[in-house]
Write an enzyme that holds these catalytic residues in place. Structure first.
Site, PDB file in Angstrom:
ATOM      1  N   LYS A   1      10.118 -41.169   9.026  1.00 38.26           N
ATOM      2  CA  LYS A   1       9.205 -40.101   9.473  1.00 38.26           C
ATOM      3  C   LYS A   1      10.050 -38.926   9.978  1.00 38.26           C
ATOM      4  CE  LYS A   1       4.897 -39.987  12.104  1.00 38.26           C
ATOM      5  NZ  LYS A   1       4.229 -40.582  13.268  1.00 38.26           N
TER       6      LYS A   1
HETATM    7  C1  E4P Z   1       0.980 -40.442  13.782  1.00 40.90           C
HETATM    8  O1  E4P Z   1       1.660 -40.423  12.801  1.00 40.90           O
HETATM    9  C2  E4P Z   1       1.025 -39.379  14.805  1.00 40.90           C
HETATM   10  O2  E4P Z   1       2.269 -39.336  15.417  1.00 40.90           O
HETATM   11  C3  E4P Z   1      -0.091 -39.623  15.791  1.00 40.90           C
HETATM   12  O3  E4P Z   1      -1.263 -39.873  15.068  1.00 40.90           O
HETATM   13  C4  E4P Z   1      -0.277 -38.513  16.806  1.00 40.90           C
HETATM   14  O4  E4P Z   1      -1.450 -38.780  17.523  1.00 40.90           O
HETATM   15  P1  E4P Z   1      -1.810 -38.068  18.912  1.00 40.90           P
HETATM   16  O5  E4P Z   1      -2.087 -36.629  18.628  1.00 40.90           O
HETATM   17  O6  E4P Z   1      -3.026 -38.792  19.393  1.00 40.90           O
HETATM   18  O7  E4P Z   1      -0.624 -38.244  19.805  1.00 40.90           O
END
Ligand code: E4P
Length: 219
Positions: free
Chosen positions: A87
């Site tokens: 990622k």
């Molecule tokens: C997933 O890949 C993201 O990092 C995550 O969904 C972010 O979510 P949040 O905005 O609730 O922190």
């Protein structure tokens, strides 16, 4: 649409897996910190533990923000397990790194996406997944879900292979709307997934069926 769980909590990952509908996991540095996972070797071991539970793709986020650092960290993450997806944040060196990972057949998830322009760049670089953050856009009083529709339209017109992974999902309604908007994947906290089960008429109907059955069989 594939279902990923958005957590680093092993119990929640196991619970979602036991439901029989889990296709993968996404994590981020904040989610790892929330579980108290600190230090490089603990972080690496935790990713391995997640990959042992889930067969599908597990997104592991790099901390480095420079090209060389992202490549080095991404390769180390990728070597942990066959289902790791690296990622990478939507920054200049991140895009460059995604193009490099694509050339070397290492799957990527481009994260922190908030615009259609960013989505086009990530697809051009060959990202496997693209993570637009729905909830965080909603938090700014804009419509996060309309970004999913816009990207889905662009990707269909241009024939891009990158999968749209609707992220920052806050509730069950977001999941339904992401499916309608053309998301390929949705990554959700466990309560949002479990919320899909609920309808008061289901509860009332089931109670009635069980009570009628009990009455009929007590005679
Ligand atoms: C997933 O890949 C993201 O990092 C995550 O969904 C972010 O979510 P949040 O905005 O609730 O922190």
């Amino acid at each position: 649409m594939k279902f990923f769980i958005d957590t680093a909590n092993l119990d929640q990952i196991k619970e979602a897996k036991d439901l029989g509908i889990l296709d993968g996991v996404t994590t981020n540095p904040s989610l790892m910190a929330k579980e108290g996972i600190t230090g490089q070797s603990n972080v690496m071991n935790h990713y391995k533990a997640i990959c042992e539970i889930v067969e599908g793709d597990v997104s592991a986020e790099v901390i480095a923000t420079d090209f060389a650092g992202i490549i080095e960290e991404g390769q180390r993450l990728f070597d942990l397990a066959s289902n790791i997806v690296v990622k990478v944040p939507m920054i200049k060196d991140g895009i460059k790194a995604i193009a490099w990972f694509t050339e070397h057949s290492i799957p990527t998830n481009c994260t922190l996406v908030f615009s259609a322009g960013q989505a086009i760049l990530a697809a051009k670089a060959g990202a496997t997944y693209l993570s637009p953050f729905i909830g965080r856009i909603d938090d700014t009083n804009w419509d996060g879900m309309s970004l999913i529709s816009e990207i889905a339209e662009i990707y269909a017109i241009q024939g891009y292979d990158t999968q749209i992974l609707a992220a920052s999902i806050r509730n069950s309604r977001h999941i339904v709307d992401a499916a309608k908007a053309g998301a390929d994947v949705v990554t959700c906290p466990l309560p949002a997934i479990l919320g899909l089960l609920k309808h008061p008429l289901t509860d009332i109907g089931l109670e009635q069926f069980l009570s009628d059955h009990a009455k009929a069989n007590s005679k």
